[in-house]
Design an enzyme around this catalytic site. Structure first.
Site, short mmCIF file in Angstrom:
data_model
loop_
_atom_site.label_atom_id
_atom_site.label_comp_id
_atom_site.label_asym_id
_atom_site.label_seq_id
_atom_site.Cartn_x
_atom_site.Cartn_y
_atom_site.Cartn_z
N ASP A 5 6.21 4.85 -4.77
CA ASP A 5 6.52 4.37 -3.43
C ASP A 5 6.10 5.48 -2.47
OD1 ASP A 5 8.69 1.90 -2.51
OD2 ASP A 5 8.08 3.36 -1.00
N ASP A 8 1.17 7.25 -0.81
CA ASP A 8 0.87 6.25 0.20
C ASP A 8 -0.34 5.46 -0.30
OD1 ASP A 8 0.12 4.74 2.37
OD2 ASP A 8 0.38 6.37 3.83
N TYR A 24 1.54 -10.57 9.01
CA TYR A 24 2.04 -10.24 7.66
C TYR A 24 1.58 -11.29 6.64
CZ TYR A 24 5.56 -10.35 3.90
OH TYR A 24 6.19 -10.42 2.68
N SER A 59 12.36 -16.64 -0.96
CA SER A 59 13.39 -15.73 -0.45
C SER A 59 14.14 -15.17 -1.65
CB SER A 59 14.38 -16.49 0.45
OG SER A 59 13.67 -17.20 1.46
N ASN A 118 5.48 -16.52 0.65
CA ASN A 118 5.43 -17.88 1.21
C ASN A 118 4.87 -17.87 2.64
OD1 ASN A 118 7.88 -18.42 3.29
ND2 ASN A 118 8.50 -16.87 1.81
P1 NAI Z 1 10.89 -3.74 0.59
O1 NAI Z 1 10.51 -3.47 2.01
O2 NAI Z 1 12.32 -3.54 0.22
O3 NAI Z 1 9.97 -2.87 -0.39
C1 NAI Z 1 8.63 -2.60 -0.13
C2 NAI Z 1 8.37 -1.16 -0.52
O4 NAI Z 1 7.00 -0.86 -0.29
C3 NAI Z 1 9.20 -0.15 0.29
O5 NAI Z 1 9.99 0.66 -0.57
C4 NAI Z 1 8.16 0.65 1.04
O6 NAI Z 1 8.49 2.04 1.19
C5 NAI Z 1 6.92 0.47 0.18
N1 NAI Z 1 5.70 0.67 0.96
C6 NAI Z 1 5.40 0.22 2.21
N2 NAI Z 1 4.22 0.69 2.62
C7 NAI Z 1 3.74 1.45 1.60
C8 NAI Z 1 2.56 2.21 1.43
N3 NAI Z 1 1.63 2.30 2.41
N4 NAI Z 1 2.40 2.89 0.27
C9 NAI Z 1 3.34 2.83 -0.71
N5 NAI Z 1 4.48 2.12 -0.60
C10 NAI Z 1 4.67 1.45 0.54
O7 NAI Z 1 10.44 -5.23 0.26
P2 NAI Z 1 10.89 -6.16 -0.95
O8 NAI Z 1 11.81 -7.18 -0.41
O9 NAI Z 1 11.30 -5.35 -2.10
O10 NAI Z 1 9.52 -6.90 -1.27
C11 NAI Z 1 8.62 -6.41 -2.26
C12 NAI Z 1 7.29 -7.13 -2.10
O11 NAI Z 1 7.50 -8.53 -2.23
C13 NAI Z 1 6.65 -6.93 -0.73
O12 NAI Z 1 5.25 -6.81 -0.91
C14 NAI Z 1 6.98 -8.20 0.03
O13 NAI Z 1 6.01 -8.51 1.00
C15 NAI Z 1 7.02 -9.22 -1.09
N6 NAI Z 1 7.89 -10.35 -0.79
C16 NAI Z 1 9.26 -10.18 -0.80
C17 NAI Z 1 10.09 -11.27 -0.53
C18 NAI Z 1 11.57 -11.18 -0.61
O14 NAI Z 1 12.24 -12.22 -0.51
N7 NAI Z 1 12.14 -9.99 -0.80
C19 NAI Z 1 9.52 -12.58 -0.17
C20 NAI Z 1 8.08 -12.61 -0.16
C21 NAI Z 1 7.31 -11.54 -0.48
C1 15L Z 2 9.17 -12.50 3.00
O1 15L Z 2 7.96 -12.45 2.78
C2 15L Z 2 9.93 -11.30 3.41
O2 15L Z 2 9.46 -10.12 2.79
C3 15L Z 2 11.42 -11.46 3.12
O3 15L Z 2 12.13 -10.44 3.81
C4 15L Z 2 11.93 -12.83 3.61
O4 15L Z 2 11.75 -12.97 4.98
C5 15L Z 2 11.15 -13.91 2.87
O5 15L Z 2 9.75 -13.75 3.03
C6 15L Z 2 11.54 -15.33 3.34
O6 15L Z 2 10.68 -16.09 3.76
O7 15L Z 2 12.74 -15.65 3.26
#
Ligand code: NAI
Ligand code: 15L
Length: 267
Positions: A34, A51, A136, A165, A112
């Site tokens: 990360d 990064d 996004y 979600s 989604n």
């Molecule tokens: P989160 O924001 O908790 O985790 C994303 C991580 O990526 C963070 O720890 C952040 O520091 C890291 N990150 C951001 N930019 C970076 C970079 N340039 N280099 C290295 N690391 C970097 O998000 P979450 O909820 O864990 O989601 C994980 C993945 O799943 C994301 O790609 C998100 O778009 C996708 N996603 C998540 C959903 C959800 O319901 N949580 C829904 C749809 C997609």
């Molecule tokens: C996503 O892509 C986002 O990362 C998450 O935070 C929620 O907004 C999710 O979609 C959603 O649509 O509920």
């Protein structure tokens, strides 16, 4: 092929934490990465802070792994400069690193929101075309195409999850359709790590009665979700999103944000 060495990007995030806990001790190596701190490595874990926008660092990250679970990136709507670096350049660098390292497969966390401008009376599948609801969402649609390039041209299996979600439990009426339980998320990633595919796009969704998505491609590959948001219907079914646009489109609250479309096109 038995996958022994796994790289998890975005490991410090919400879903990264879910996988880190669930996969502890399951692989010969779980490389966690990360841009922010990840604490101390546990048994069979390795921590590499990086990064993803840094091409050389992303390339080094991919060395010696069999598979990558790519969650790293910005998970919400924001400006182009940040999204370009983390989600566009970051995903390109990651796939390029995978190609140089001869990685077998990449599981890509799409969203989604790549298809969020489709109305929610429509049933979509992984073959439905992107209709992003945000910058996004567009970065995720781009990531799905990067995945296709590296699958068909460079032989890297790519499993794209249009995650709904992913929460401990649904928190409103929309999530009764879009919810992915943590346990089903882990199940879906396990399918990505074991199934036979080239480039596949599926939805990251539980077995929800009100799902907007036909996930038969995921089922064919072996996904067997065990959770259904409907058990929370009495608790959250009356919690509505607060604009007509958010209720009409699959992307929910991402849609009214900066919306300047034509109301007569609401179909
Ligand atoms: P989160 O924001 O908790 O985790 C994303 C991580 O990526 C963070 O720890 C952040 O520091 C890291 N990150 C951001 N930019 C970076 C970079 N340039 N280099 C290295 N690391 C970097 O998000 P979450 O909820 O864990 O989601 C994980 C993945 O799943 C994301 O790609 C998100 O778009 C996708 N996603 C998540 C959903 C959800 O319901 N949580 C829904 C749809 C997609
Ligand atoms: C996503 O892509 C986002 O990362 C998450 O935070 C929620 O907004 C999710 O979609 C959603 O649509 O509920």
């Amino acid at each position: 092929m038995t996958l022994k060495r796994i790289l998890l990007t975005g490991a410090a995030g919400h879903l990264g934490g879910v996988l880190r806990r669930s996969f502890a001790g399951q692989f010969q190596l779980l490389r966690l990465s990360d841009v922010v701190s990840l604490g101390t490595a546990g048994e069979s874990e390795e921590i590499l802070t990086c990064d993803l926008a840094d091409a050389a660092a992303a390339r080094a990250l991919c060395e010696g792994v069999d598979a990558i679970i790519h969650l790293g990136g910005i998970a919400y709507e924001t400006g182009w400069p940040e999204l370009l670096q983390s989600n566009i350049v970051g995903t390109i660098n990651l796939y390029e690193g995978a190609r140089h390292a001869g990685v077998d497969r990449v599981i890509f966390a799409s969203s989604n929101h790549a298809t969020g401008m489709h109305p929610n009376d429509r049933t979509l599948s992984g073959e439905s075309p992107p209709r992003p609801d945000s910058r996004y969402g567009l970065t995720k649609a781009f990531g799905e195409d990067v995945a296709a390039l590296y699958a068909y041209k460079h032989g890297i299996r790519s499993f794209c999850l249009r995650i709904g979600s992913c929460l401990p439990k649904p928190d409103n009426r929309r999530a009764l359709s879009t919810w992915l339980s943590h346990a089903d998320f882990v199940r879906l990633v396990q399918v990505g790590l074991t199934a036979d595919y080239i480039h596949e796009i599926v939805y990251g969704v539980s077995d929800n009665t009100r799902s907007w998505w036909d996930n038969s491609a995921a089922y064919r590959l072996g996904y067997e979700p065990q959770d259904n948001a409907e058990i929370y219907a009495a608790e959250v079914g009356n919690i509505e999103l607060n604009t007509e646009l958010a209720r009409h489109y699959q992307g929910g609250n991402f849609v009214p944000n900066e919306f300047s479309g034509r109301k007569e096109w609401l179909g």
